[in-house]
Design a protein around this motif. Sequence first.
Motif, PDB file in Angstrom:
ATOM      1  N   LEU A 126       2.545 -23.782 -57.633  1.00 26.73           N
ATOM      2  CA  LEU A 126       4.257 -24.417 -57.656  1.00 26.73           C
ATOM      3  C   LEU A 126       5.008 -23.564 -56.441  1.00 26.73           C
ATOM      4  O   LEU A 126       5.851 -24.266 -55.882  1.00 26.73           O
ATOM      5  CB  LEU A 126       4.887 -23.973 -59.097  1.00 26.73           C
ATOM      6  N   PHE A 127       4.569 -22.268 -56.170  1.00 21.86           N
ATOM      7  CA  PHE A 127       5.092 -21.772 -54.946  1.00 21.86           C
ATOM      8  C   PHE A 127       5.047 -22.745 -53.843  1.00 21.86           C
ATOM      9  O   PHE A 127       5.700 -22.707 -53.028  1.00 21.86           O
ATOM     10  CB  PHE A 127       4.615 -20.423 -54.904  1.00 21.86           C
ATOM     11  N   HIS A 128       3.814 -23.338 -53.451  1.00 23.57           N
ATOM     12  CA  HIS A 128       3.142 -23.955 -52.279  1.00 23.57           C
ATOM     13  C   HIS A 128       4.078 -25.446 -52.344  1.00 23.57           C
ATOM     14  O   HIS A 128       3.921 -26.309 -51.650  1.00 23.57           O
ATOM     15  CB  HIS A 128       1.903 -23.999 -52.266  1.00 23.57           C
ATOM     16  N   LYS A 138       9.537 -17.065 -55.483  1.00 21.96           N
ATOM     17  CA  LYS A 138       9.078 -15.525 -55.214  1.00 21.96           C
ATOM     18  C   LYS A 138       7.655 -15.574 -55.925  1.00 21.96           C
ATOM     19  O   LYS A 138       7.115 -14.468 -56.019  1.00 21.96           O
ATOM     20  CB  LYS A 138      10.035 -14.673 -55.840  1.00 21.96           C
ATOM     21  N   SER A 139       6.978 -16.873 -56.453  1.00 22.18           N
ATOM     22  CA  SER A 139       5.821 -16.576 -57.125  1.00 22.18           C
ATOM     23  C   SER A 139       4.548 -16.394 -56.304  1.00 22.18           C
ATOM     24  O   SER A 139       3.533 -16.220 -56.988  1.00 22.18           O
ATOM     25  CB  SER A 139       5.517 -17.918 -57.780  1.00 22.18           C
ATOM     26  N   ASP A 150      -0.598 -10.424 -56.103  1.00 21.24           N
ATOM     27  CA  ASP A 150      -0.818  -8.809 -56.188  1.00 21.24           C
ATOM     28  C   ASP A 150      -1.280  -8.726 -57.775  1.00 21.24           C
ATOM     29  O   ASP A 150      -1.937  -7.661 -58.006  1.00 21.24           O
ATOM     30  CB  ASP A 150       0.608  -8.028 -56.023  1.00 21.24           C
ATOM     31  N   PHE A 151      -0.916  -9.424 -58.535  1.00 22.72           N
ATOM     32  CA  PHE A 151      -1.333  -9.396 -59.854  1.00 22.72           C
ATOM     33  C   PHE A 151      -2.777  -9.819 -59.894  1.00 22.72           C
ATOM     34  O   PHE A 151      -3.729  -9.008 -60.542  1.00 22.72           O
ATOM     35  CB  PHE A 151      -0.823 -10.710 -60.735  1.00 22.72           C
ATOM     36  N   LEU A 183      12.203 -11.467 -65.096  1.00 20.39           N
ATOM     37  CA  LEU A 183      13.388 -11.189 -64.447  1.00 20.39           C
ATOM     38  C   LEU A 183      12.952 -10.549 -63.197  1.00 20.39           C
ATOM     39  O   LEU A 183      13.772 -10.712 -62.176  1.00 20.39           O
ATOM     40  CB  LEU A 183      14.147 -10.207 -65.417  1.00 20.39           C
ATOM     41  N   SER A 184      11.889  -9.738 -62.957  1.00 17.35           N
ATOM     42  CA  SER A 184      11.764  -8.847 -61.910  1.00 17.35           C
ATOM     43  C   SER A 184      11.152  -9.965 -60.764  1.00 17.35           C
ATOM     44  O   SER A 184      11.319  -9.812 -59.523  1.00 17.35           O
ATOM     45  CB  SER A 184      10.510  -7.885 -62.108  1.00 17.35           C
ATOM     46  N   VAL A 185      10.381 -10.797 -61.180  1.00 18.94           N
ATOM     47  CA  VAL A 185       9.995 -11.755 -60.303  1.00 18.94           C
ATOM     48  C   VAL A 185      11.209 -12.545 -59.534  1.00 18.94           C
ATOM     49  O   VAL A 185      11.274 -13.048 -58.349  1.00 18.94           O
ATOM     50  CB  VAL A 185       8.641 -12.900 -60.870  1.00 18.94           C
ATOM     51  N   ARG A 186      12.157 -12.837 -60.387  1.00 23.04           N
ATOM     52  CA  ARG A 186      13.330 -13.690 -59.892  1.00 23.04           C
ATOM     53  C   ARG A 186      14.007 -12.777 -59.175  1.00 23.04           C
ATOM     54  O   ARG A 186      14.661 -13.521 -58.052  1.00 23.04           O
ATOM     55  CB  ARG A 186      14.092 -14.196 -61.231  1.00 23.04           C
TER      56      ARG A 186
END
Length: 359
Positions: free
Chosen positions: A19-21, A36-37, A42-43, A237-240
């Motif tokens: 979805l990021f792409h 920001k996904s 890194d996960f 929340l952090s990813v956002r």
Amino acid sequence: MRFRAVDSFRGLAAIMVILFHMQHLNLLASNVFIAKSDIFVDFFFVLSGFVMTHSNFNKITDFESIKPFVVKRFKRLYPLHLFTLLLVLLFETFRFVVDHYVVKLSNPVFAEDKTLISFLSNLTLTQSLGLFDQVTWNGPSWSISVEFYTYIAWALCLVMFRKNLLVICGLSFSLLTWFIVRHNGSIIYNYDYGFIRCVYSFLIGMLAYRIRRRFTADFGYWQSSFTEIILLALTILSVRSFTHEQSWLMPLLFAFVIIAFSQETGAVSKLLASERLAFLGNLSYSYYLNHTVILSVMDLVLFKLIKVPHTNGGELLYILICLAGVHVLSLFTYRHIEFILQSVSSKRTRTSAANMAAV
């Protein structure tokens, strides 16, 4: 032992990268979480360090044990990488035909990111070791490049510094801290400093596994469920909200998520560990490497050739067809490409899992 819940989590992370792409679409442009996904790469790195430590830490004890480890990782990574690289080459050739004989394309064919030199570099998995000033050919494969060489470096360090592992880890994190501070806290790199980014997250994953083994908390179902929900909400929340300057913190958060969800004692992890969601973990590698090919093909076919309008309806159609296309292609590559260099017994096991995933 397979960590089924975090494996399914990896599948969800792969979908978010897809979805990021597609964030250039008006339908997704305002979604901050999707924008920001890419941090979920890194996960993958943290989880890789976690899983590799679990499965290989005690097996890599001397230089002779490094070779079978590296060969095994190469056989696991390379077939799909090569397959998708050839798909991109085939598609670029198709674009050349369309550009010359059907309709003039706005983006140049065989542009600077698709040269002969970069193709040869992709063949040797060296495309993201600072040789080029952009990602080349199949963009997501940059992470496969750096991960493969991280495996080699990690194995060498285990053999050479096993008796002083804490010292070498301390030294490594000191150097990584220096790099992070010098780059204002950012680890969002790929073709240039992607190797450093991978090593940082991989080592965090290794330490996360050591912590899990030594300090596992005996939480009950409700305590674990509450912890998992809090960590899931904190991740969203952090990813956002994270900035490049705070990106170095994200692998640490992912480590806590992996430690908690690998226990598989709470409601969320039990759901993720179910057979119904197992296909997400099974297909995650194929999802990740296949998706940009499908996105590019569908963009050309739907918007350039068929001329579907860029309305909300047209873009929704594009998204659904792309997701379906990625899934179908990934079923094929999981069954017939990913494990083509594996032993016969391993291929049979994976084929059985893929058949179950298709149900």
